[in-house]
Design an enzyme around this catalytic site. Structure first.
Site, PDB file in Angstrom:
ATOM      1  N   SER A  35      -4.697   8.940   0.522  1.00  0.00           N
ATOM      2  CA  SER A  35      -4.839   7.487   0.401  1.00  0.00           C
ATOM      3  C   SER A  35      -4.582   6.764   1.721  1.00  0.00           C
ATOM      4  CB  SER A  35      -3.910   6.993  -0.712  1.00  0.00           C
ATOM      5  OG  SER A  35      -4.158   5.640  -1.023  1.00  0.00           O
TER       6      SER A  35
ATOM      7  N   ASP B  57      -8.973   2.830  -2.961  1.00  0.00           N
ATOM      8  CA  ASP B  57      -8.481   2.435  -4.280  1.00  0.00           C
ATOM      9  C   ASP B  57      -7.619   1.173  -4.216  1.00  0.00           C
ATOM     10  OD1 ASP B  57      -6.142   3.464  -3.207  1.00  0.00           O
ATOM     11  OD2 ASP B  57      -5.792   4.928  -4.798  1.00  0.00           O
TER      12      ASP B  57
ATOM     13  N   ASN C  31       0.266  -4.499  -3.639  1.00  0.00           N
ATOM     14  CA  ASN C  31      -0.448  -3.815  -2.563  1.00  0.00           C
ATOM     15  C   ASN C  31      -1.963  -3.815  -2.734  1.00  0.00           C
ATOM     16  OD1 ASN C  31      -1.045  -1.772  -4.453  1.00  0.00           O
ATOM     17  ND2 ASN C  31       0.686  -0.512  -3.838  1.00  0.00           N
TER      18      ASN C  31
ATOM     19  N   ARG D 217      15.963  -0.425  -5.478  1.00  0.00           N
ATOM     20  CA  ARG D 217      15.452   0.714  -6.240  1.00  0.00           C
ATOM     21  C   ARG D 217      15.336   1.923  -5.314  1.00  0.00           C
ATOM     22  NH1 ARG D 217      10.015   1.704  -5.250  1.00  0.00           N
ATOM     23  NH2 ARG D 217       9.887   3.068  -7.055  1.00  0.00           N
ATOM     24  N   PRO D 218      15.577   3.120  -5.850  1.00  0.00           N
ATOM     25  CA  PRO D 218      15.493   4.321  -4.999  1.00  0.00           C
ATOM     26  C   PRO D 218      14.052   4.647  -4.639  1.00  0.00           C
ATOM     27  CG  PRO D 218      15.875   4.937  -7.287  1.00  0.00           C
ATOM     28  CD  PRO D 218      15.954   3.438  -7.241  1.00  0.00           C
TER      29      PRO D 218
ATOM     30  N   THR E 100      10.325   9.286  -2.604  1.00  0.00           N
ATOM     31  CA  THR E 100       9.914  10.352  -1.709  1.00  0.00           C
ATOM     32  C   THR E 100      10.928  10.710  -0.632  1.00  0.00           C
ATOM     33  OG1 THR E 100       8.819   8.711  -0.291  1.00  0.00           O
ATOM     34  CG2 THR E 100       7.476   9.786  -1.997  1.00  0.00           C
TER      35      THR E 100
END
Length: 547
Positions: free
Chosen positions: A66, A285, A378, A501-502, A505
Protein backbone atom coordinates in the site's frame (compact mmCIF):
# COMPACT_ATOMS: atom_id res chain seq x y z
CA UNK A 1 -8.29 -34.57 -4.00
CA UNK A 2 -5.87 -32.22 -2.28
CA UNK A 3 -2.90 -33.94 -0.72
CA UNK A 4 -0.21 -32.41 1.44
CA UNK A 5 2.39 -34.73 -0.09
CA UNK A 6 4.08 -32.05 -2.22
CA UNK A 7 4.17 -29.40 0.51
CA UNK A 8 7.48 -30.45 2.12
CA UNK A 9 9.24 -30.51 -1.26
CA UNK A 10 8.04 -27.04 -2.24
CA UNK A 11 8.42 -25.59 1.25
CA UNK A 12 12.10 -26.49 1.23
CA UNK A 13 12.56 -23.99 -1.62
CA UNK A 14 11.29 -21.18 0.60
CA UNK A 15 12.88 -21.48 4.07
CA UNK A 16 11.75 -19.14 6.81
CA UNK A 17 14.30 -16.47 7.77
CA UNK A 18 15.92 -17.13 11.13
CA UNK A 19 15.00 -15.00 14.13
CA UNK A 20 12.10 -13.37 12.32
CA UNK A 21 8.50 -13.20 13.50
CA UNK A 22 5.57 -12.37 11.23
CA UNK A 23 2.11 -11.16 12.26
CA UNK A 24 -1.06 -11.02 10.15
CA UNK A 25 -2.97 -7.86 11.01
CA UNK A 26 -5.61 -5.63 9.44
CA UNK A 27 -3.34 -5.03 6.45
CA UNK A 28 -2.26 -8.67 6.24
CA UNK A 29 1.47 -9.33 6.46
CA UNK A 30 3.62 -6.27 5.84
CA UNK A 31 7.38 -5.87 6.30
CA UNK A 32 10.65 -5.71 4.34
CA UNK A 33 9.84 -7.37 1.02
CA UNK A 34 12.97 -9.50 0.78
CA UNK A 35 12.07 -11.34 4.00
CA UNK A 36 8.62 -12.48 2.87
CA UNK A 37 9.34 -15.32 0.46
CA UNK A 38 8.44 -18.11 2.90
CA UNK A 39 5.40 -16.16 4.05
CA UNK A 40 4.08 -15.84 0.48
CA UNK A 41 4.54 -19.56 -0.12
CA UNK A 42 2.60 -20.35 3.03
CA UNK A 43 -0.06 -17.74 2.24
CA UNK A 44 -0.66 -19.66 -0.97
CA UNK A 45 -1.22 -22.84 1.01
CA UNK A 46 -3.71 -21.18 3.32
CA UNK A 47 -5.53 -19.45 0.45
CA UNK A 48 -6.12 -22.87 -1.08
CA UNK A 49 -7.40 -24.27 2.24
CA UNK A 50 -9.62 -21.21 2.72
CA UNK A 51 -11.18 -21.84 -0.69
CA UNK A 52 -11.88 -25.45 0.23
CA UNK A 53 -13.41 -24.33 3.52
CA UNK A 54 -15.76 -22.18 1.43
CA UNK A 55 -16.76 -25.11 -0.82
CA UNK A 56 -14.48 -24.06 -3.64
CA UNK A 57 -15.36 -20.39 -3.81
CA UNK A 58 -12.64 -18.13 -5.17
CA UNK A 59 -10.22 -16.62 -2.65
CA UNK A 60 -8.01 -13.67 -3.58
CA UNK A 61 -4.37 -13.00 -2.70
CA UNK A 62 -2.97 -9.48 -3.10
CA UNK A 63 0.76 -8.77 -2.92
CA UNK A 64 1.16 -5.14 -1.85
CA UNK A 65 2.35 -2.86 0.93
CA UNK A 66 0.00 0.00 0.00
CA UNK A 67 1.40 3.37 1.13
CA UNK A 68 4.61 1.91 2.62
CA UNK A 69 8.12 2.53 1.30
CA UNK A 70 9.07 0.67 -1.88
CA UNK A 71 11.43 -1.67 0.01
CA UNK A 72 8.45 -3.10 1.91
CA UNK A 73 5.92 -5.55 0.63
CA UNK A 74 3.09 -7.62 2.02
CA UNK A 75 0.28 -10.00 1.33
CA UNK A 76 -3.35 -10.26 2.31
CA UNK A 77 -6.10 -12.76 1.61
CA UNK A 78 -9.48 -11.73 0.23
CA UNK A 79 -12.67 -13.59 1.18
CA UNK A 80 -15.42 -14.60 -1.30
CA UNK A 81 -17.44 -11.37 -1.35
CA UNK A 82 -14.32 -9.29 -1.80
CA UNK A 83 -14.14 -8.54 1.91
CA UNK A 84 -11.13 -8.91 4.17
CA UNK A 85 -10.20 -12.33 5.50
CA UNK A 86 -12.37 -13.58 8.35
CA UNK A 87 -10.69 -12.63 11.59
CA UNK A 88 -10.52 -16.16 12.97
CA UNK A 89 -8.28 -17.14 10.04
CA UNK A 90 -5.77 -14.36 10.78
CA UNK A 91 -4.43 -16.55 13.59
CA UNK A 92 -3.87 -19.44 11.17
CA UNK A 93 -1.91 -17.08 8.89
CA UNK A 94 0.33 -15.97 11.75
CA UNK A 95 0.76 -19.53 12.96
CA UNK A 96 1.83 -21.01 9.64
CA UNK A 97 4.12 -18.08 8.85
CA UNK A 98 6.14 -18.61 12.01
CA UNK A 99 6.75 -22.35 12.21
CA UNK A 100 10.40 -23.22 11.60
CA UNK A 101 10.41 -26.50 9.66
CA UNK A 102 8.79 -27.88 6.53
CA UNK A 103 7.19 -30.72 8.50
CA UNK A 104 5.65 -28.18 10.88
CA UNK A 105 4.09 -26.40 7.90
CA UNK A 106 2.29 -29.63 7.01
CA UNK A 107 1.20 -30.11 10.62
CA UNK A 108 -0.40 -26.65 10.64
CA UNK A 109 -2.28 -27.47 7.42
CA UNK A 110 -3.55 -30.71 8.94
CA UNK A 111 -4.65 -28.99 12.14
CA UNK A 112 -6.48 -26.22 10.24
CA UNK A 113 -8.22 -28.75 8.00
CA UNK A 114 -9.38 -30.68 11.05
CA UNK A 115 -10.41 -27.63 13.07
CA UNK A 116 -12.44 -26.23 10.16
CA UNK A 117 -13.77 -29.64 9.04
CA UNK A 118 -12.52 -28.98 5.51
CA UNK A 119 -13.40 -31.32 2.65
CA UNK A 120 -10.00 -31.77 0.98
CA UNK A 121 -11.54 -33.35 -2.11
CA UNK A 122 -12.78 -29.91 -3.22
CA UNK A 123 -10.60 -28.22 -5.85
CA UNK A 124 -9.40 -24.89 -4.46
CA UNK A 125 -9.75 -21.76 -6.61
CA UNK A 126 -7.49 -18.77 -6.05
CA UNK A 127 -6.85 -15.54 -7.97
CA UNK A 128 -3.93 -13.25 -7.25
CA UNK A 129 -2.25 -10.01 -8.28
CA UNK A 130 0.49 -7.63 -7.21
CA UNK A 131 1.41 -3.97 -7.30
CA UNK A 132 4.50 -2.43 -8.91
CA UNK A 133 7.08 -3.09 -6.16
CA UNK A 134 10.39 -4.58 -7.30
CA UNK A 135 10.09 -7.52 -4.87
CA UNK A 136 6.72 -8.44 -6.36
CA UNK A 137 7.82 -10.98 -8.99
CA UNK A 138 9.93 -12.99 -6.50
CA UNK A 139 7.09 -13.07 -3.98
CA UNK A 140 4.56 -13.98 -6.66
CA UNK A 141 6.70 -16.96 -7.67
CA UNK A 142 6.73 -18.15 -4.04
CA UNK A 143 2.96 -17.75 -3.84
CA UNK A 144 2.53 -19.76 -7.02
CA UNK A 145 4.60 -22.60 -5.54
CA UNK A 146 2.19 -22.71 -2.59
CA UNK A 147 -0.78 -22.91 -4.93
CA UNK A 148 0.85 -25.63 -7.04
CA UNK A 149 1.69 -27.61 -3.90
CA UNK A 150 -2.03 -27.88 -3.10
CA UNK A 151 -3.18 -28.35 -6.71
CA UNK A 152 -5.16 -25.12 -6.74
CA UNK A 153 -6.92 -23.81 -9.81
CA UNK A 154 -5.09 -20.48 -9.84
CA UNK A 155 -5.30 -17.37 -12.04
CA UNK A 156 -3.01 -14.34 -12.08
CA UNK A 157 -4.47 -10.89 -12.78
CA UNK A 158 -0.99 -9.41 -13.15
CA UNK A 159 -0.35 -5.88 -11.91
CA UNK A 160 -3.59 -4.22 -10.77
CA UNK A 161 -4.82 -2.12 -7.86
CA UNK A 162 -5.78 -3.80 -4.60
CA UNK A 163 -9.47 -2.80 -4.97
CA UNK A 164 -9.56 -4.26 -8.47
CA UNK A 165 -8.55 -7.66 -7.11
CA UNK A 166 -11.28 -7.41 -4.45
CA UNK A 167 -13.73 -6.57 -7.24
CA UNK A 168 -12.63 -9.56 -9.35
CA UNK A 169 -13.12 -11.94 -6.40
CA UNK A 170 -16.64 -10.68 -5.76
CA UNK A 171 -17.54 -10.89 -9.45
CA UNK A 172 -16.27 -14.45 -9.78
CA UNK A 173 -18.20 -15.67 -6.74
CA UNK A 174 -21.48 -13.98 -7.68
CA UNK A 175 -21.48 -14.86 -11.39
CA UNK A 176 -24.76 -16.33 -12.66
CA UNK A 177 -26.58 -15.46 -9.42
CA UNK A 178 -29.26 -12.83 -8.67
CA UNK A 179 -26.55 -10.69 -7.03
CA UNK A 180 -24.04 -10.86 -9.93
CA UNK A 181 -21.61 -8.00 -9.37
CA UNK A 182 -20.03 -7.53 -12.77
CA UNK A 183 -17.55 -8.87 -15.30
CA UNK A 184 -14.36 -10.13 -13.58
CA UNK A 185 -11.94 -8.34 -15.91
CA UNK A 186 -10.23 -4.97 -16.05
CA UNK A 187 -12.57 -3.99 -18.90
CA UNK A 188 -15.54 -5.09 -16.80
CA UNK A 189 -14.31 -2.93 -13.92
CA UNK A 190 -14.09 0.16 -16.14
CA UNK A 191 -17.47 -0.60 -17.67
CA UNK A 192 -19.34 -1.07 -14.38
CA UNK A 193 -18.05 1.99 -12.55
CA UNK A 194 -17.48 4.22 -15.58
CA UNK A 195 -20.95 3.80 -17.06
CA UNK A 196 -22.63 4.29 -13.68
CA UNK A 197 -20.67 7.55 -13.37
CA UNK A 198 -21.74 8.74 -16.82
CA UNK A 199 -25.40 7.95 -16.07
CA UNK A 200 -25.23 10.14 -12.97
CA UNK A 201 -23.59 13.16 -14.60
CA UNK A 202 -25.31 13.06 -18.00
CA UNK A 203 -26.71 16.47 -18.94
CA UNK A 204 -24.79 18.37 -16.24
CA UNK A 205 -22.08 20.97 -16.75
CA UNK A 206 -18.72 19.46 -17.64
CA UNK A 207 -16.12 19.61 -14.85
CA UNK A 208 -12.77 21.37 -14.94
CA UNK A 209 -9.64 19.23 -15.12
CA UNK A 210 -8.78 17.04 -12.13
CA UNK A 211 -5.06 16.63 -11.45
CA UNK A 212 -4.34 13.17 -9.99
CA UNK A 213 -1.20 12.35 -7.99
CA UNK A 214 -0.88 8.57 -8.48
CA UNK A 215 2.01 8.12 -5.99
CA UNK A 216 4.13 6.58 -8.79
CA UNK A 217 2.07 3.45 -8.20
CA UNK A 218 -0.28 1.07 -9.93
CA UNK A 219 -3.16 3.55 -9.85
CA UNK A 220 -1.49 5.56 -12.63
CA UNK A 221 -1.87 3.08 -15.51
CA UNK A 222 -5.25 1.92 -14.24
CA UNK A 223 -6.87 5.37 -14.06
CA UNK A 224 -5.51 6.14 -17.53
CA UNK A 225 -7.12 2.94 -18.82
CA UNK A 226 -10.39 4.14 -17.28
CA UNK A 227 -10.06 7.48 -19.09
CA UNK A 228 -9.39 5.65 -22.36
CA UNK A 229 -12.46 3.48 -21.81
CA UNK A 230 -14.75 6.41 -21.01
CA UNK A 231 -13.53 8.90 -23.64
CA UNK A 232 -15.76 11.53 -22.03
CA UNK A 233 -15.39 15.25 -21.26
CA UNK A 234 -16.98 14.39 -17.92
CA UNK A 235 -13.75 12.61 -17.00
CA UNK A 236 -11.15 15.27 -17.67
CA UNK A 237 -7.95 14.23 -15.89
CA UNK A 238 -4.21 14.71 -15.91
CA UNK A 239 -2.11 12.14 -14.07
CA UNK A 240 1.04 13.24 -12.23
CA UNK A 241 3.58 11.12 -10.29
CA UNK A 242 2.98 8.21 -12.62
CA UNK A 243 6.49 6.74 -12.95
CA UNK A 244 6.13 3.05 -12.12
CA UNK A 245 9.42 2.06 -13.78
CA UNK A 246 12.09 4.03 -11.92
CA UNK A 247 13.19 2.42 -8.67
CA UNK A 248 12.86 4.46 -5.50
CA UNK A 249 9.91 6.65 -6.50
CA UNK A 250 6.88 4.77 -5.14
CA UNK A 251 5.16 6.82 -2.39
CA UNK A 252 8.20 9.11 -2.03
CA UNK A 253 7.07 12.69 -1.31
CA UNK A 254 3.74 11.91 -2.91
CA UNK A 255 0.57 9.90 -2.46
CA UNK A 256 -2.44 10.18 -0.17
CA UNK A 257 -0.57 9.27 3.01
CA UNK A 258 2.14 11.87 2.35
CA UNK A 259 -0.43 14.59 1.65
CA UNK A 260 -2.55 13.74 4.70
CA UNK A 261 0.42 13.40 7.07
CA UNK A 262 2.28 16.49 5.91
CA UNK A 263 -0.72 18.70 5.13
CA UNK A 264 0.84 19.81 1.87
CA UNK A 265 0.75 19.07 -1.82
CA UNK A 266 2.95 16.27 -3.21
CA UNK A 267 6.11 16.71 -5.22
CA UNK A 268 5.35 17.42 -8.86
CA UNK A 269 2.11 19.26 -8.07
CA UNK A 270 2.05 23.07 -8.09
CA UNK A 271 -1.30 24.28 -6.76
CA UNK A 272 -3.22 27.05 -8.50
CA UNK A 273 -6.33 28.65 -6.92
CA UNK A 274 -9.43 27.37 -8.67
CA UNK A 275 -7.83 24.09 -9.83
CA UNK A 276 -8.71 20.66 -8.47
CA UNK A 277 -6.36 17.98 -7.13
CA UNK A 278 -6.44 14.52 -5.55
CA UNK A 279 -3.93 11.87 -4.47
CA UNK A 280 -4.09 8.07 -4.49
CA UNK A 281 -1.81 5.90 -2.37
CA UNK A 282 0.56 3.29 -3.81
CA UNK A 283 -2.05 0.56 -4.40
CA UNK A 284 -4.97 2.95 -5.01
CA UNK A 285 -7.21 2.09 -2.08
CA UNK A 286 -7.02 5.56 -0.45
CA UNK A 287 -7.83 9.00 -1.82
CA UNK A 288 -7.73 12.57 -0.53
CA UNK A 289 -8.61 15.80 -2.32
CA UNK A 290 -7.03 19.24 -1.87
CA UNK A 291 -6.82 22.70 -3.40
CA UNK A 292 -5.33 26.16 -2.92
CA UNK A 293 -7.72 28.82 -1.60
CA UNK A 294 -7.84 32.39 -2.91
CA UNK A 295 -4.81 33.22 -0.73
CA UNK A 296 -2.84 30.30 -2.08
CA UNK A 297 -3.08 28.34 1.18
CA UNK A 298 -3.23 24.54 1.07
CA UNK A 299 -6.64 23.07 1.98
CA UNK A 300 -7.09 19.32 2.55
CA UNK A 301 -10.31 17.37 1.94
CA UNK A 302 -9.61 14.07 3.68
CA UNK A 303 -11.67 10.97 4.44
CA UNK A 304 -13.82 12.86 6.96
CA UNK A 305 -14.70 15.45 4.31
CA UNK A 306 -15.43 12.71 1.76
CA UNK A 307 -17.71 10.92 4.25
CA UNK A 308 -19.73 14.07 4.97
CA UNK A 309 -20.06 14.91 1.25
CA UNK A 310 -21.28 11.41 0.40
CA UNK A 311 -23.58 11.21 3.43
CA UNK A 312 -25.13 14.59 2.58
CA UNK A 313 -25.91 13.56 -0.99
CA UNK A 314 -27.28 10.16 0.01
CA UNK A 315 -29.42 11.71 2.77
CA UNK A 316 -30.93 14.18 0.29
CA UNK A 317 -31.70 11.43 -2.23
CA UNK A 318 -33.24 9.18 0.42
CA UNK A 319 -35.40 12.07 1.63
CA UNK A 320 -36.58 12.85 -1.91
CA UNK A 321 -37.19 9.17 -2.71
CA UNK A 322 -39.61 9.04 0.25
CA UNK A 323 -39.02 5.37 1.04
CA UNK A 324 -40.17 4.36 4.51
CA UNK A 325 -37.47 3.35 6.99
CA UNK A 326 -34.59 3.76 4.52
CA UNK A 327 -31.83 5.41 6.52
CA UNK A 328 -28.26 6.56 5.97
CA UNK A 329 -25.66 6.16 8.73
CA UNK A 330 -21.98 7.00 9.09
CA UNK A 331 -19.17 4.99 10.71
CA UNK A 332 -16.03 6.77 11.92
CA UNK A 333 -12.98 6.02 14.05
CA UNK A 334 -11.59 7.95 16.99
CA UNK A 335 -9.25 9.68 14.53
CA UNK A 336 -12.20 11.43 12.84
CA UNK A 337 -12.08 15.17 13.41
CA UNK A 338 -14.53 16.23 16.11
CA UNK A 339 -16.14 18.88 13.91
CA UNK A 340 -16.92 16.27 11.25
CA UNK A 341 -18.75 14.19 13.85
CA UNK A 342 -20.65 17.25 15.10
CA UNK A 343 -21.61 18.14 11.53
CA UNK A 344 -22.95 14.64 10.84
CA UNK A 345 -24.92 14.48 14.08
CA UNK A 346 -26.11 18.06 14.50
CA UNK A 347 -26.45 19.38 10.94
CA UNK A 348 -27.12 16.29 8.84
CA UNK A 349 -29.06 14.62 11.71
CA UNK A 350 -27.65 11.22 10.77
CA UNK A 351 -26.78 8.37 13.12
CA UNK A 352 -23.05 8.02 13.73
CA UNK A 353 -21.17 5.17 15.38
CA UNK A 354 -17.50 4.74 16.20
CA UNK A 355 -15.49 1.63 15.36
CA UNK A 356 -12.00 0.50 16.25
CA UNK A 357 -9.25 1.61 13.90
CA UNK A 358 -8.95 -0.68 10.88
CA UNK A 359 -11.15 -0.94 7.81
CA UNK A 360 -12.51 -4.37 8.74
CA UNK A 361 -14.04 -2.91 11.92
CA UNK A 362 -15.70 -0.03 10.05
CA UNK A 363 -16.96 -2.40 7.36
CA UNK A 364 -18.71 -4.64 9.88
CA UNK A 365 -20.42 -1.66 11.54
CA UNK A 366 -21.54 -0.28 8.17
CA UNK A 367 -23.11 -3.63 7.26
CA UNK A 368 -25.57 -3.13 10.13
CA UNK A 369 -26.93 0.07 8.57
CA UNK A 370 -29.40 0.36 5.66
CA UNK A 371 -26.91 2.52 3.79
CA UNK A 372 -23.63 2.73 5.68
CA UNK A 373 -20.98 5.30 4.81
CA UNK A 374 -17.54 4.66 6.25
CA UNK A 375 -14.24 6.44 5.71
CA UNK A 376 -11.14 6.61 7.80
CA UNK A 377 -9.60 10.07 7.98
CA UNK A 378 -6.75 8.76 5.79
CA UNK A 379 -9.13 8.48 2.84
CA UNK A 380 -9.86 4.74 2.91
CA UNK A 381 -13.56 3.94 2.79
CA UNK A 382 -16.68 3.10 0.84
CA UNK A 383 -20.49 2.82 1.09
CA UNK A 384 -22.52 -0.34 1.74
CA UNK A 385 -26.16 -0.97 0.81
CA UNK A 386 -27.35 -3.83 3.00
CA UNK A 387 -29.94 -6.38 1.78
CA UNK A 388 -32.75 -4.49 3.53
CA UNK A 389 -31.88 -1.31 1.65
CA UNK A 390 -31.73 -3.16 -1.66
CA UNK A 391 -35.13 -4.71 -0.97
CA UNK A 392 -36.65 -1.32 -0.13
CA UNK A 393 -35.31 0.15 -3.38
CA UNK A 394 -36.60 -2.81 -5.39
CA UNK A 395 -40.07 -2.52 -3.87
CA UNK A 396 -40.30 1.28 -4.00
CA UNK A 397 -43.24 2.73 -5.93
CA UNK A 398 -42.47 6.34 -6.87
CA UNK A 399 -45.44 8.73 -6.79
CA UNK A 400 -43.91 11.50 -8.89
CA UNK A 401 -40.97 12.17 -11.23
CA UNK A 402 -38.78 13.53 -8.42
CA UNK A 403 -39.13 10.32 -6.40
CA UNK A 404 -38.46 8.20 -9.50
CA UNK A 405 -35.32 10.20 -10.30
CA UNK A 406 -34.03 9.92 -6.73
CA UNK A 407 -34.57 6.15 -6.70
CA UNK A 408 -32.77 5.75 -10.03
CA UNK A 409 -29.89 7.88 -8.75
CA UNK A 410 -29.58 5.67 -5.68
CA UNK A 411 -29.34 2.62 -7.95
CA UNK A 412 -26.69 4.35 -10.09
CA UNK A 413 -24.73 5.30 -6.98
CA UNK A 414 -24.78 1.70 -5.81
CA UNK A 415 -23.40 0.63 -9.19
CA UNK A 416 -20.70 3.32 -8.93
CA UNK A 417 -19.45 2.25 -5.50
CA UNK A 418 -17.04 -0.64 -4.91
CA UNK A 419 -18.87 -2.18 -1.95
CA UNK A 420 -16.19 -4.80 -1.34
CA UNK A 421 -13.48 -2.41 -0.15
CA UNK A 422 -12.23 1.17 -0.19
CA UNK A 423 -11.25 2.04 -3.77
CA UNK A 424 -9.52 5.29 -4.74
CA UNK A 425 -10.74 5.14 -8.35
CA UNK A 426 -14.36 4.30 -7.49
CA UNK A 427 -14.36 6.84 -4.65
CA UNK A 428 -12.94 9.49 -6.99
CA UNK A 429 -15.78 8.88 -9.45
CA UNK A 430 -18.25 9.07 -6.56
CA UNK A 431 -16.91 12.43 -5.38
CA UNK A 432 -16.75 13.78 -8.93
CA UNK A 433 -20.35 12.72 -9.63
CA UNK A 434 -21.65 14.39 -6.48
CA UNK A 435 -19.74 17.62 -7.11
CA UNK A 436 -20.97 17.75 -10.71
CA UNK A 437 -24.58 17.05 -9.69
CA UNK A 438 -24.46 19.72 -6.97
CA UNK A 439 -22.49 22.17 -9.11
CA UNK A 440 -19.95 22.61 -6.33
CA UNK A 441 -16.32 23.65 -6.35
CA UNK A 442 -13.88 22.12 -3.88
CA UNK A 443 -14.08 25.32 -1.82
CA UNK A 444 -17.88 25.03 -1.60
CA UNK A 445 -17.54 21.43 -0.46
CA UNK A 446 -14.91 22.46 2.09
CA UNK A 447 -17.16 25.21 3.49
CA UNK A 448 -19.59 22.73 5.10
CA UNK A 449 -17.52 22.80 8.33
CA UNK A 450 -14.04 23.71 9.51
CA UNK A 451 -11.79 21.04 10.99
CA UNK A 452 -10.58 21.46 14.53
CA UNK A 453 -6.78 21.72 14.77
CA UNK A 454 -5.41 18.24 15.48
CA UNK A 455 -2.08 16.58 16.23
CA UNK A 456 -1.00 12.93 16.09
CA UNK A 457 2.14 11.91 18.00
CA UNK A 458 4.07 8.69 18.58
CA UNK A 459 5.45 7.78 22.01
CA UNK A 460 8.00 4.94 22.07
CA UNK A 461 7.38 2.68 25.09
CA UNK A 462 8.93 -0.41 26.61
CA UNK A 463 5.78 -2.53 26.30
CA UNK A 464 2.78 -1.53 24.23
CA UNK A 465 0.79 -4.56 25.43
CA UNK A 466 0.08 -2.88 28.80
CA UNK A 467 -2.14 -0.36 26.99
CA UNK A 468 -5.75 -1.57 26.86
CA UNK A 469 -8.68 0.41 25.49
CA UNK A 470 -12.44 0.42 25.29
CA UNK A 471 -15.11 2.68 23.70
CA UNK A 472 -13.75 2.17 20.17
CA UNK A 473 -10.21 2.82 21.40
CA UNK A 474 -11.10 6.24 22.81
CA UNK A 475 -10.72 5.31 26.50
CA UNK A 476 -7.82 3.62 28.30
CA UNK A 477 -8.58 0.87 30.81
CA UNK A 478 -4.87 0.18 31.41
CA UNK A 479 -2.39 1.36 32.67
CA UNK A 480 -4.43 2.19 35.79
CA UNK A 481 -5.26 5.88 36.35
CA UNK A 482 -3.63 7.07 33.12
CA UNK A 483 -7.06 7.81 31.60
CA UNK A 484 -7.84 10.03 34.62
CA UNK A 485 -4.71 12.02 33.83
CA UNK A 486 -5.77 12.36 30.19
CA UNK A 487 -9.25 13.49 31.26
CA UNK A 488 -7.78 16.16 33.54
CA UNK A 489 -5.60 17.50 30.75
CA UNK A 490 -8.44 17.49 28.20
CA UNK A 491 -10.69 19.46 30.56
CA UNK A 492 -8.28 22.41 30.44
CA UNK A 493 -8.91 23.18 26.77
CA UNK A 494 -12.08 24.32 24.92
CA UNK A 495 -13.28 21.61 22.49
CA UNK A 496 -10.43 19.45 23.78
CA UNK A 497 -10.30 15.74 22.98
CA UNK A 498 -7.45 13.26 23.25
CA UNK A 499 -6.95 9.52 23.29
CA UNK A 500 -4.09 7.05 23.58
CA UNK A 501 -3.99 3.72 21.72
CA UNK A 502 -1.24 1.13 21.21
CA UNK A 503 0.36 0.72 17.82
CA UNK A 504 -0.43 -2.50 16.04
CA UNK A 505 3.05 -2.88 14.58
CA UNK A 506 5.70 -1.47 16.95
CA UNK A 507 6.38 -0.81 20.63
CA UNK A 508 4.83 2.61 20.60
CA UNK A 509 1.51 4.28 21.32
CA UNK A 510 -0.34 6.90 19.29
CA UNK A 511 -1.50 10.07 20.99
CA UNK A 512 -4.22 12.01 19.18
CA UNK A 513 -5.39 15.43 20.32
CA UNK A 514 -7.59 18.21 19.04
CA UNK A 515 -8.80 21.51 20.46
CA UNK A 516 -10.32 24.83 19.45
CA UNK A 517 -6.99 26.49 18.58
CA UNK A 518 -3.69 25.27 17.22
CA UNK A 519 -1.85 26.40 20.35
CA UNK A 520 -4.25 24.59 22.67
CA UNK A 521 -4.19 21.49 20.48
CA UNK A 522 -0.39 21.26 20.54
CA UNK A 523 -0.20 21.88 24.28
CA UNK A 524 -2.76 19.15 24.88
CA UNK A 525 -1.01 16.67 22.57
CA UNK A 526 2.45 17.20 24.03
CA UNK A 527 1.08 17.15 27.60
CA UNK A 528 -0.67 13.81 27.07
CA UNK A 529 2.43 12.43 25.33
CA UNK A 530 4.55 13.54 28.28
CA UNK A 531 2.19 11.88 30.75
CA UNK A 532 2.33 8.63 28.77
CA UNK A 533 6.12 8.71 28.62
CA UNK A 534 6.50 9.45 32.34
CA UNK A 535 3.80 7.16 33.73
CA UNK A 536 3.72 4.23 31.32
CA UNK A 537 7.29 3.26 30.51
CA UNK A 538 8.57 5.66 27.89
CA UNK A 539 11.72 4.31 26.26
CA UNK A 540 14.91 6.20 25.60
CA UNK A 541 15.51 9.89 26.09
CA UNK A 542 12.42 11.95 26.83
CA UNK A 543 11.62 14.09 23.75
CA UNK A 544 12.22 17.75 24.55
CA UNK A 545 8.87 18.83 23.09
CA UNK A 546 6.89 16.65 25.52
CA UNK A 547 5.33 18.71 28.31
Amino acid sequence: MTSFGKVVEYSAKHPKPANTTFAYGTAGFRTIGDTLESTLFRAGLLAALRSQSKQGKVIGVMITASHNHERDNGVKLVDPMGEMLQQSWEGYCTQIANVETDDEVVQVLISVAQAENIDLSITPRVVYARDTRPSGPLLQAALEDGLVALNANATSYGVVTTPQLHYFVRCLNTADTPVAYGEPTEAGYYEKYGQAYLRLVDGRSEPSKLYIDAANGVGAPQVRKLADALKSPYFNIEVRNSDTETLGKLNIDCGADYVKSNQRQPAGMSLEPGSRYCSFDGDADRIVYYYADENGSFRLLDGDKIATLVATYLRDLVTTANIDDLEVGVVQTAYANGNSTSYIKDTLKLPTVFAKTGVKHLHHEAERMNIGVYFEANGHGTVLFNPSAVSKLQNATPQNPAEADAIQRLWNLRDLINESVGDAISDMLLVEAILICKGWTLAQWDAAYNDLPSRLLKVVVNDRTIFKTTNAEQTLTSPPELQDVVNTLVAKYPRGRSFVRPSGTEDAVRVYAEAATRTDCDQLAYSVAGAVFDRAGGRGERPVEFL
